[in-house]
Motif scaffolding. Sequence first.
Motif, PDB file in Angstrom:
ATOM      1  N   TYR A 106       0.798  -1.229   0.000  1.00 29.94           N
ATOM      2  CA  TYR A 106       0.000   0.000   0.000  1.00 29.94           C
ATOM      3  C   TYR A 106       0.827   1.273   0.000  1.00 29.94           C
ATOM      4  O   TYR A 106       0.304   2.342  -0.285  1.00 29.94           O
ATOM      5  N   ASN A 107       2.097   1.197   0.335  1.00 30.11           N
ATOM      6  CA  ASN A 107       3.008   2.314   0.092  1.00 30.11           C
ATOM      7  C   ASN A 107       4.447   1.797   0.117  1.00 30.11           C
ATOM      8  O   ASN A 107       4.731   0.729   0.649  1.00 30.11           O
ATOM      9  N   ALA A 131      -4.068   1.924   9.721  1.00 31.49           N
ATOM     10  CA  ALA A 131      -4.276   1.943   8.274  1.00 31.49           C
ATOM     11  C   ALA A 131      -2.943   2.039   7.545  1.00 31.49           C
ATOM     12  O   ALA A 131      -1.972   2.605   8.057  1.00 31.49           O
ATOM     13  N   SER A 173      -1.748   3.194   3.558  1.00 31.20           N
ATOM     14  CA  SER A 173      -2.227   3.744   2.301  1.00 31.20           C
ATOM     15  C   SER A 173      -1.182   4.714   1.784  1.00 31.20           C
ATOM     16  O   SER A 173      -0.084   4.830   2.344  1.00 31.20           O
ATOM     17  N   SER A 174      -1.518   5.422   0.717  1.00 28.54           N
ATOM     18  CA  SER A 174      -0.697   6.501   0.187  1.00 28.54           C
ATOM     19  C   SER A 174      -1.575   7.723   0.009  1.00 28.54           C
ATOM     20  O   SER A 174      -2.798   7.611  -0.183  1.00 28.54           O
ATOM     21  N   ASN A 222      -7.446   5.666  -2.606  1.00 28.17           N
ATOM     22  CA  ASN A 222      -8.198   4.785  -1.708  1.00 28.17           C
ATOM     23  C   ASN A 222      -7.833   3.320  -1.925  1.00 28.17           C
ATOM     24  O   ASN A 222      -8.587   2.420  -1.559  1.00 28.17           O
ATOM     25  N   SER A 224      -6.243   1.150  -0.132  1.00 31.02           N
ATOM     26  CA  SER A 224      -5.916   1.262   1.291  1.00 31.02           C
ATOM     27  C   SER A 224      -6.340   0.010   2.036  1.00 31.02           C
ATOM     28  O   SER A 224      -7.214  -0.738   1.575  1.00 31.02           O
ATOM     29  N   SER A 239     -10.265  -3.771   3.432  1.00 31.81           N
ATOM     30  CA  SER A 239      -9.506  -2.974   2.468  1.00 31.81           C
ATOM     31  C   SER A 239     -10.440  -2.282   1.479  1.00 31.81           C
ATOM     32  O   SER A 239     -11.640  -2.585   1.404  1.00 31.81           O
ATOM     33  N   ASN A 268     -12.902   4.863   1.544  1.00 30.47           N
ATOM     34  CA  ASN A 268     -11.461   4.740   1.748  1.00 30.47           C
ATOM     35  C   ASN A 268     -11.210   4.059   3.091  1.00 30.47           C
ATOM     36  O   ASN A 268     -11.599   4.579   4.141  1.00 30.47           O
ATOM     37  N   ILE A 319      -9.294   3.761   5.685  1.00 32.28           N
ATOM     38  CA  ILE A 319      -8.298   4.248   6.628  1.00 32.28           C
ATOM     39  C   ILE A 319      -9.022   4.819   7.850  1.00 32.28           C
ATOM     40  O   ILE A 319     -10.245   4.892   7.893  1.00 32.28           O
TER      41      ILE A 319
END
Length: 323
Positions: free
Chosen positions: A91-92, A114, A116-117, A121, A123, A146, A154, A156
């Motif tokens: 995810y990142n 969470a 993510s970037s 979304n 994530s 997810s 999204n 997160i």
Amino acid sequence: MTLRRTLTAVAAASLLALLPHAAQAAGSYPDPRPVTGQRIIHDPTVTRLKGGGYVAYSTGGVIGARLSEDGRHWDDAGNAFAEPPSWWYEYNDTGDPWAPDLSYRAGRYWLYYAVSSWGTNHSAIGVATSRTGLPGTWTDHGKVFSSETTDTWNAIDPAIIRADGRLWMSFGSYWSGIRMVELDRHTGKAVADAEVHHLATRPDEPYAVEGPEIVKHGRHYYLFASYDACCSGVDSTYKIKVGRSTDIRGPYADSTGTPMLEGGGDLLLEGHGRYIGTGGQSVFRDRGRDWLAYHYYDAEDEGTPKLGLNALTWAKDGWPKVS
């Protein structure tokens, strides 16, 4: 004071008493409780540990940790994990976790977070457990829920609450706002084919509401959320709003009756003085009192994000206020 000024003051006071809760609170916000030590933090989740003292986890590091003996002086305690679990890198590129949520049930502490970037979304929310809640003692259990770019939410900013014998996780950031799914009480992960409930949004893009927290008080569930923009130092416009419902799944509405799915929400706390962009909030209970934890950007320290703590009290009509 002249008779005219007296009558004007009485009339103003009478009008204020008739205004909704949100209007009464506007423009009158207490400063956070003074704290010392390591105050730099973002998206704090705070708990009084059963073994004594307090722990705060946050965005930054591999889920940054702070410890305190009295809730006032905080020391840097490293990170929840020594290394990012390998699945985070899906995810990142840096294995960077965001916005943790700490709770206790079934003899264990549960840490949701969470990965993510910025601006996507794609994530996921994960979970780890610990017997003590202390940094360095966590066992990661992988993904809870997810989202993908084809979804309208999204995954997160998780927050956990138990209600009527069931376990729920609210989450969400921008896209369509705040959502919620049911979790399996044993695994702590989303139930199969979980229905995604919609709790709060705004009328217009980019639907700038995120970071939910749900608290039970009396017969109501209260949904706290952060509105507008974070993460820009003294230019941040973050603020905390709240609505309530008698059903964990909603609908949530503010004190005027405006649904949170239609942009409603009573303003609980916003920036004032040096304390800019108040948000990323969580609520914890300590010795019979509720406390609101959040971050703010310090206008007298180049916009550095710091820990805000305020007692959360409840008015006779059931609505919360900070003190």
